[in-house]
Design a protein around this motif. Structure first.
Motif, short mmCIF file in Angstrom:
data_model
loop_
_atom_site.label_atom_id
_atom_site.label_comp_id
_atom_site.label_asym_id
_atom_site.label_seq_id
_atom_site.Cartn_x
_atom_site.Cartn_y
_atom_site.Cartn_z
N ALA A 1 0.84 -1.21 0.00
CA ALA A 1 0.00 0.00 0.00
C ALA A 1 0.88 1.26 0.00
O ALA A 1 0.52 2.27 -0.61
N ASP A 2 2.02 1.17 0.67
CA ASP A 2 2.95 2.29 0.67
C ASP A 2 3.48 2.54 -0.75
O ASP A 2 3.59 3.68 -1.21
N TYR A 3 3.78 1.44 -1.44
CA TYR A 3 4.23 1.55 -2.83
C TYR A 3 3.10 2.11 -3.72
O TYR A 3 3.32 3.01 -4.53
N GLN A 4 1.90 1.58 -3.52
CA GLN A 4 0.76 2.04 -4.33
C GLN A 4 0.47 3.52 -4.08
O GLN A 4 0.04 4.23 -4.98
N ARG A 5 0.71 3.96 -2.85
CA ARG A 5 0.49 5.37 -2.53
C ARG A 5 1.37 6.25 -3.42
O ARG A 5 0.94 7.29 -3.93
N SER A 6 2.62 5.82 -3.62
CA SER A 6 3.51 6.62 -4.47
C SER A 6 3.04 6.61 -5.93
O SER A 6 3.15 7.61 -6.64
N LEU A 7 2.47 5.48 -6.37
CA LEU A 7 1.93 5.43 -7.74
C LEU A 7 0.72 6.34 -7.86
O LEU A 7 0.54 7.05 -8.86
N PHE A 8 -0.10 6.32 -6.83
CA PHE A 8 -1.31 7.17 -6.81
C PHE A 8 -0.93 8.64 -6.97
O PHE A 8 -1.55 9.38 -7.75
N LEU A 9 0.10 9.05 -6.24
CA LEU A 9 0.51 10.46 -6.30
C LEU A 9 1.19 10.81 -7.62
O LEU A 9 1.17 11.95 -8.06
N ALA A 10 1.80 9.79 -8.26
CA ALA A 10 2.53 10.05 -9.51
C ALA A 10 1.64 9.96 -10.74
O ALA A 10 2.04 10.37 -11.84
N ALA A 11 0.44 9.39 -10.59
CA ALA A 11 -0.44 9.20 -11.76
C ALA A 11 -0.74 10.55 -12.41
O ALA A 11 -1.12 11.51 -11.74
N ALA A 12 -0.55 10.60 -13.72
CA ALA A 12 -0.73 11.86 -14.43
C ALA A 12 -2.20 12.09 -14.79
O ALA A 12 -2.95 11.14 -14.99
#
Ligand SMILES: [Zn+2]
Ligand SMILES: [Zn+2]
Length: 279
Positions: free
Chosen positions: A39-50
């Motif tokens: 979930a910590d990794y997914q959080r970073s993807l969530f914030l990076a999603a364009a």
């Protein structure tokens, strides 16, 4: 604060809840510890999603190029972090030439046939696909809900944003009682749904819709249907306000095992497919 930045706190809540439950006395400790890191990794993807400018359709609004580009480093991360069998599968997938972009588009279009895979690593591949798409889909869903003034309707058991099935239900206090919401397995959107209706087949007869609970997980309900033999797991926030539905679902895997023994099938598995693995 933008809707997106505000919603990142939802990931913080999931991570904190998974860590807290993993530290307790639970048969799902390993799975919860891994989920906390995931979930910590997914959080970073969530914030990076364009943002995809000008996208009218939800499927177009998802940053699929960004998501596909994320897969190679995610596989490296899995090799280091995931449970043994998934880490091994990640190594193999790194060597394969998988067209993740095409797979993602097919998955988002609910084209099960195009996503179907009979290889030894089919389950691991589905996990990677869903784990990466989830935060990107959530980001697009939040941006969309933020712009829309109308609330999703309560008569469809399919997600009003992406048409996927729900992975878990929620009971939330409303007035003197509680209302039921469903949580989308793909984009994590929550929408209100009628309380005494099977989300799989539409059965409405009270007698055909038994609800099972157990002392060990007093806030978790198995809402079954004797007509189609599916069940939805619902997290009752009226009895435990600290619960985080998609995390408490993972923690209560013994209930899935029990439901499976009674001949019920889960409507839609969670990301970690804990219910499937128990079979
Ligand atoms: Zn959805
Ligand atoms: Zn049913």
């Amino acid at each position: 604060m933008s809707a997106r930045a505000g919603s990142a706190t939802r990931w913080d809540g999931r991570i904190a809840r998974a860590r807290e439950l993993a530290a307790g006395d639970t048969p799902a400790r390993e799975t919860l510890s891994f989920y906390a890191q995931l979930a910590d990794y997914q959080r970073s993807l969530f914030l990076a999603a364009a943002d995809v400018p000008g996208a009218g359709d939800f499927l177009q609004a998802i940053d699929v190029d960004g998501a596909a580009a994320t897969v190679p480093p995610f596989l490296v991360w899995l090799e280091r972090t995931a449970p043994h069998s998934l880490a091994l599968a990640a190594t193999t997938m790194r060597d394969e030439e998988v067209d993740w972009r095409t797979l993602m588009r097919a998955s988002l279009a609910l084209d099960d046939a195009a996503v179907a895979d009979t290889s030894r690593f089919a389950e691991a591949k589905a996990f990677v696909l869903n784990a990466v798409l989830q935060p990107f889909a959530e980001a697009a869903a939040i941006d969309r809900l933020d712009r829309s003034s109308s609330k999703p309707g309560m008569h469809s058991s399919r997600c009003p944003i992406c048409s996927s099935l729900p992975c878990v239900g929620i009971l939330r206090e409303e007035g003197q009682g509680a209302k039921r919401l469903l949580v989308c397995a793909r984009c994590l959107t929550e929408w209100e749904y009628l309380r005494v209706v099977c989300p799989s087949c539409g059965e409405e007869k009270f007698d055909a819709l038994p609800v099972y609970t157990t002392d060990g997980f007093a806030h978790v309900r198995i809402e079954a249907c004797d007509t189609c033999r599916h069940y939805l797991k619902t997290i009752d926030l009226t009895t435990n306000g600290l619960a985080v539905p998609i995390v408490d679902d993972i923690a209560s895997v013994p209930l899935d095992l029990w439901a499976g023994e009674q001949g019920y099938r889960r409507l839609r598995s969670n990301l970690l497919r804990t219910a499937d693995r128990q079979k």
